[in-house]
Structures are given as C-alpha cells and as structure tokens.
Design a protein around this motif. Structure first.
Motif, PDB file in Angstrom:
ATOM      1  N   CYS A   1       0.855  -1.187   0.000  1.00 49.14           N
ATOM      2  CA  CYS A   1       0.000   0.000   0.000  1.00 49.14           C
ATOM      3  C   CYS A   1       0.894   1.241   0.000  1.00 49.14           C
ATOM      4  O   CYS A   1       1.767   1.371   0.865  1.00 49.14           O
ATOM      5  CB  CYS A   1      -0.904  -0.022   1.228  1.00 49.14           C
ATOM      6  SG  CYS A   1      -1.819   1.520   1.451  1.00 49.14           S
TER       7      CYS A   1
ATOM      8  N   SER B   1       0.098   4.125   0.752  1.00 51.08           N
ATOM      9  CA  SER B   1      -0.283   5.063   1.797  1.00 51.08           C
ATOM     10  C   SER B   1       0.275   4.643   3.163  1.00 51.08           C
ATOM     11  O   SER B   1       0.960   5.410   3.822  1.00 51.08           O
ATOM     12  CB  SER B   1      -1.810   5.179   1.826  1.00 51.08           C
ATOM     13  OG  SER B   1      -2.196   6.028   2.854  1.00 51.08           O
ATOM     14  N   CYS B   2       0.004   3.379   3.586  1.00 53.70           N
ATOM     15  CA  CYS B   2       0.449   2.947   4.924  1.00 53.70           C
ATOM     16  C   CYS B   2       1.657   2.013   4.862  1.00 53.70           C
ATOM     17  O   CYS B   2       2.222   1.667   5.894  1.00 53.70           O
ATOM     18  CB  CYS B   2      -0.688   2.275   5.680  1.00 53.70           C
ATOM     19  SG  CYS B   2      -1.164   0.674   4.994  1.00 53.70           S
TER      20      CYS B   2
ATOM     21  N   ARG C   1      -6.661  -8.169   3.838  1.00 53.36           N
ATOM     22  CA  ARG C   1      -7.096  -6.901   3.237  1.00 53.36           C
ATOM     23  C   ARG C   1      -7.192  -7.048   1.726  1.00 53.36           C
ATOM     24  O   ARG C   1      -6.446  -7.809   1.124  1.00 53.36           O
ATOM     25  CB  ARG C   1      -6.089  -5.795   3.541  1.00 53.36           C
ATOM     26  CG  ARG C   1      -6.171  -5.316   4.974  1.00 53.36           C
ATOM     27  CD  ARG C   1      -5.368  -4.070   5.178  1.00 53.36           C
ATOM     28  NE  ARG C   1      -5.211  -3.836   6.611  1.00 53.36           N
ATOM     29  CZ  ARG C   1      -4.540  -2.820   7.128  1.00 53.36           C
ATOM     30  NH1 ARG C   1      -3.956  -1.944   6.355  1.00 53.36           N
ATOM     31  NH2 ARG C   1      -4.449  -2.680   8.435  1.00 53.36           N
TER      32      ARG C   1
ATOM     33  N   CYS D   1      -4.444   0.086   0.182  1.00 52.63           N
ATOM     34  CA  CYS D   1      -5.226  -0.951   0.862  1.00 52.63           C
ATOM     35  C   CYS D   1      -6.622  -0.424   1.192  1.00 52.63           C
ATOM     36  O   CYS D   1      -6.867   0.781   1.160  1.00 52.63           O
ATOM     37  CB  CYS D   1      -4.512  -1.455   2.110  1.00 52.63           C
ATOM     38  SG  CYS D   1      -4.595  -0.299   3.490  1.00 52.63           S
TER      39      CYS D   1
ATOM     40  N   CYS E   1      -6.957   2.286   3.874  1.00 55.68           N
ATOM     41  CA  CYS E   1      -6.528   3.634   3.462  1.00 55.68           C
ATOM     42  C   CYS E   1      -7.493   4.221   2.426  1.00 55.68           C
ATOM     43  O   CYS E   1      -7.585   5.422   2.265  1.00 55.68           O
ATOM     44  CB  CYS E   1      -5.118   3.599   2.894  1.00 55.68           C
ATOM     45  SG  CYS E   1      -3.885   3.157   4.127  1.00 55.68           S
TER      46      CYS E   1
HETATM   47 ZN   LIG Z   1      -2.876   1.199   3.485  1.00 55.54          ZN
END
Ligand SMILES: [Zn+2]
Length: 255
Positions: free
Chosen positions: A155, A157-158, A166, A179, A182
């Motif tokens: 992901c 983002s994270c 997920r 994900c 996010c």
């Molecule tokens: Zn994420």
C-alpha cells in the motif's frame, strides 16, 4: 534505394484509392511503421491473403527517404492466425491488443520485447488459451515494457505489504496500490483487486514470457485486472481505448 527485410505483425489495414493498401506493422527491428502496398488489391500473387489484420509476415520493403510511408514490395506469410479473424471473441481480444500497441508505442521505435509480447498474445488467443486471461496478462506486461509497470508490492499510503486480510485497489492516477483501510471509498470505486489477483499479477510481472500462459489465472482475477488496467491506461493516455468495451462485454458474460 536498396530493399530491406523484416518480420512484422499487421496491426491495421486500410484501402487506399482503387488498388492500394496502407498497412501498419509492428516489427522487432523497425518498430511500428506504416507502409503502402501499391496494387495490393489487384495483385493476386504478391499480397493475397497476406495483408490482413493480425497476420505474421516477413516483409520486403524500401525505406522512405523522409520518414514517411515505407514502400512494401513483397510479403511472405509466416502465420495467418486465421481464427482471430473468423471467431468474434478472438477477434475482439486481438483488436484490443493491437489498439494498445498503437497507443503505447511510437513510430520507428523498435522494442523486441513488445514485439514478442504481441506475438505471444495473438498466438495464445489463436490457440484457444482463455482470452480474458491472455489479454489481462498482455496488458499488464505491455505496461511494464512501456515504462508504466504497476507497483504491486505494498500500500503506497500505509506501507502494508500484500497479505491475507485486506483487499487492495489500484489507483489509476499513478498505477500503485492502496489498501482498503486507506481507501475508504474502495468498495464504491470499482478498481478493487483481491489479494489473490494481486499475487497473480506479481507473479505475472516476473515470469518469462514462455511460461506466462501456464499461470492459471481465474476468470474473476482476469476481469478485475482488465478493469483496473483499463482505467490506469485511460489515465496515462488521456484518451479512451475504443475496443475495450467489446472485451468488457465478453468479461461480463457468464462462462
Ligand atoms: Zn494502506
């Protein structure tokens, strides 16, 4: 001017005047090129049944002086891939592959990997390998070969890596994963990729082309892949991909 010879896959054919044809090829040596075949509609010997979409030819041509149309003097048929023109579903898959090649390549910019990839797609569909799977894998690999490899590790983002628990989505603006936590709009966005699909795609990015069709990608994964890559490509190209709606229709049918 001396004549040259190369292999070429026919991407597009149009009539020109009363007796000529304009043919666009993809060649491993000279890339995407367009040639004029003078008298092609009359000549039974030199060109009959050869200058057809999706055929694999060895062509003899004279280069143009100014980077314009090549002059096609002869064509020898290496493989007609006949079922691609006779069977509608296969025609749809071959047409999309050729349109993507037209979109993602520039004229006179040869790339042997892209030629091999197109040849693989047309040959696999012609041999009856499931066409949604072949087309999804072709599209994925073409993006990689063109410098737009989707980033499928984690992901963005994270930073969470792809694992159980997920699902993910591919962001069409940059071809990277996010994900579901996010991306709270994930279930409404339509770009969802299951973990299973992401894993298939990661493998498909690494595999030698000769082994690609051994990948038993489920139809649902092929569908998801076609959807997300279409949106990503449309963003990259800033234009629609016209033949995509036909493969999407195939993808929506049961079976
Ligand atoms: Zn994420």
């Amino acid at each position: 001017m001396p004549t040259c010879r190369t292999r070429g896959l026919v991407l597009k054919v149009t009539a020109h005047g009363e007796s000529d044809k304009i043919v666009t090829f993809y060649s491993p040596d000279i890339g995407r090129v367009t040639a004029i075949a003078k008298g092609a509609k009359r000549s039974r010997k030199r060109f009959v049944n050869k200058l057809e979409e999706f055929t694999l030819l060895t062509i003899t041509y004279r280069p143009s002086r100014n980077g314009g149309l090549l002059f096609l003097s002869e064509a020898a048929l290496e493989n007609p891939f006949l079922s691609l023109r006779n069977m509608h579903r296969r025609y749809v898959a071959a047409t999309l592959a050729c349109e993507l090649i037209m979109c993602f390549t520039s004229e006179h910019d040869p790339d042997a990997e892209i030629f091999a990839l197109l040849l693989w797609q047309l040959d696999a569909v012609n041999r009856g390998i499931p066409l949604l799977q072949v087309t999804a894998l072709f599209h994925l690999r073409l993006l990689g070969a063109s410098g737009y490899q989707p980033a499928l590790d984690h992901c963005t983002s994270c930073g969470r890596r792809v694992d159980a628990g997920r699902s993910f989505a591919l962001q069409p603006a940059n071809g990277s994963l996010v994900c579901n936590r996010c991306n709270s709009h994930l279930h409404h966005s339509g770009f969802r990729l299951s973990i299973q699909t992401v894993k298939f795609l990661q493998t498909a990015q690494q595999l030698d082309l000769r082994h690609l069709e051994r990948l038993q990608m489920p139809r649902q994964s092929a569908r998801e892949t076609l959807q997300v890559l279409y949106r990503y490509s449309r963003h990259l190209l800033q234009r629609d991909i016209h033949s995509w709606k036909f493969i999407n229709r195939e993808a929506s049918t049961v079976g």
